[in-house]
Design an enzyme around this catalytic site. Structure first.
Site, short mmCIF file in Angstrom:
data_model
loop_
_atom_site.label_atom_id
_atom_site.label_comp_id
_atom_site.label_asym_id
_atom_site.label_seq_id
_atom_site.Cartn_x
_atom_site.Cartn_y
_atom_site.Cartn_z
N LYS A 174 0.82 -1.22 0.00
CA LYS A 174 0.00 0.00 0.00
C LYS A 174 0.86 1.26 0.00
O LYS A 174 2.02 1.26 0.37
CB LYS A 174 -1.02 -0.06 1.14
N ARG A 197 -3.23 -10.52 4.78
CA ARG A 197 -3.65 -10.51 3.37
C ARG A 197 -2.53 -9.90 2.53
O ARG A 197 -2.27 -8.70 2.63
CB ARG A 197 -4.95 -9.71 3.24
#
Ligand code: HH2
Length: 259
Positions: free
Chosen positions: A204, A239
């Site tokens: 991210k 994840r």
């Protein structure tokens, strides 16, 4: 949890696995590397992403889920839509991973209950199109915690047994760099709700910014650093796109965490 994005526009791997065969191969590779769940998604939720029609999303994920589930692999479907979740469960998925935590389609809760499925309820501020427009919180951790408690209560009221619910603070979903850092720092407060916590920092943008400006493909070190810290603070499901290196890091880190 290994990520299988069957999309043309996901932020780090859009277009790589749009073909069902390529997505299935990626899922098998991630399972081989140590993923115990494959999270199959057919709609990007990156900031500014435009929604995809349910029929299009079903056409992307169902052939992939069918083939992965037929191999005996555990599959979650990353969707916010009732019709997509229903088709995915019919195809063999057993978990609904909803980044909107049943806000966009409240009927999803009854579907999950009826099918005896599991679910992951994630915090996001608003919707993907606008979530990064000046996000504000009173106190990000308390606000996210109250939201998740309310969503958990909603799911349970709709008949989903509490034991089948996982919670996720939604790293990067309507959060500044500082909001993400505070959530990682105080992840134990989210863990204290008492349900398994899913942690999704993989590749991210805040990791790129903190490391001095790294592109999506250069954020593995930041991904590992934050996943190890999340493990230490009690997260249960990780994840990620890069399963093999994260599994290694988590195995080593787990061996040092007091039982
Ligand atoms: N992050 C993304 C998508 N789904 N689900 C959960 N539970 N937690 C997350 O942090 C999360 C998620 C975004 O990552 P990715 O799937 O790689 O990108 P895109 O949404 O662009 O497909």
């Amino acid at each position: 949890m290994g990520i299988v994005n069957v999309t043309p526009d996901s932020f780090s791997d859009g277009g790589l696995f749009l073909d069902a065969g390529a997505a299935v191969e990626q899922g098998l590779r991630l399972a081989d590397e140590g993923a115990s769940i494959l999270d199959v998604g057919g709609e990007s939720t990156r900031p500014g992403a435009l929604p995809v029609d349910a029929g299009e999303e079903i056409g992307r994920v169902v052939p992939v889920i069918e083939r992965l589930a037929a191999r005996g692999l555990e599959v979650s479907v990353d969707t916010t839509k009732l019709e997509v979740a229903r088709a995915a469960l019919d195809a063999g998925a057993t978990i609904v991973n909803d980044v909107a935590a049943f806000r966009f389609a409240p009927e999803l809760a009854a579907l999950v209950a009826e099918r005896g499925a599991g679910c992951c309820l994630m915090h996001m501020l608003g919707e993907p199109r606008t979530m990064q427009d000046d996000p504000r919180y009173e106190d990000v951790v308390s606000d996210v915690k109250s939201f998740l408690e309310e969503r958990l209560a909603f799911a349970v009221a709709e008949g989903v047994p509490e034991e089948r619910v996982w919670l996720d603070p939604g790293i990067g979903f309507g959060k500044t760099v500082e909001h993400n850092l505070e959530l990682v720092r105080r992840l134990d407060e989210i863990v204290a709700i008492g349900r398994p916590v899913v942690f999704g920092s993989s590749r991210k943008s805040f990791l790129g910014k903190l490391a001095g400006g790294r592109d999506e493909g250069e954020r593995l070190a930041g991904t590992i650093a934050t996943n190890v810290l999340a493990l230490e603070r009690g997260a249960a499901i990780f994840r990620v796109h890069d399963v093999a290196p994260v599994v290694d890091a988590l195995r080593v880190a787990a061996a040092t965490v007091a039982p």
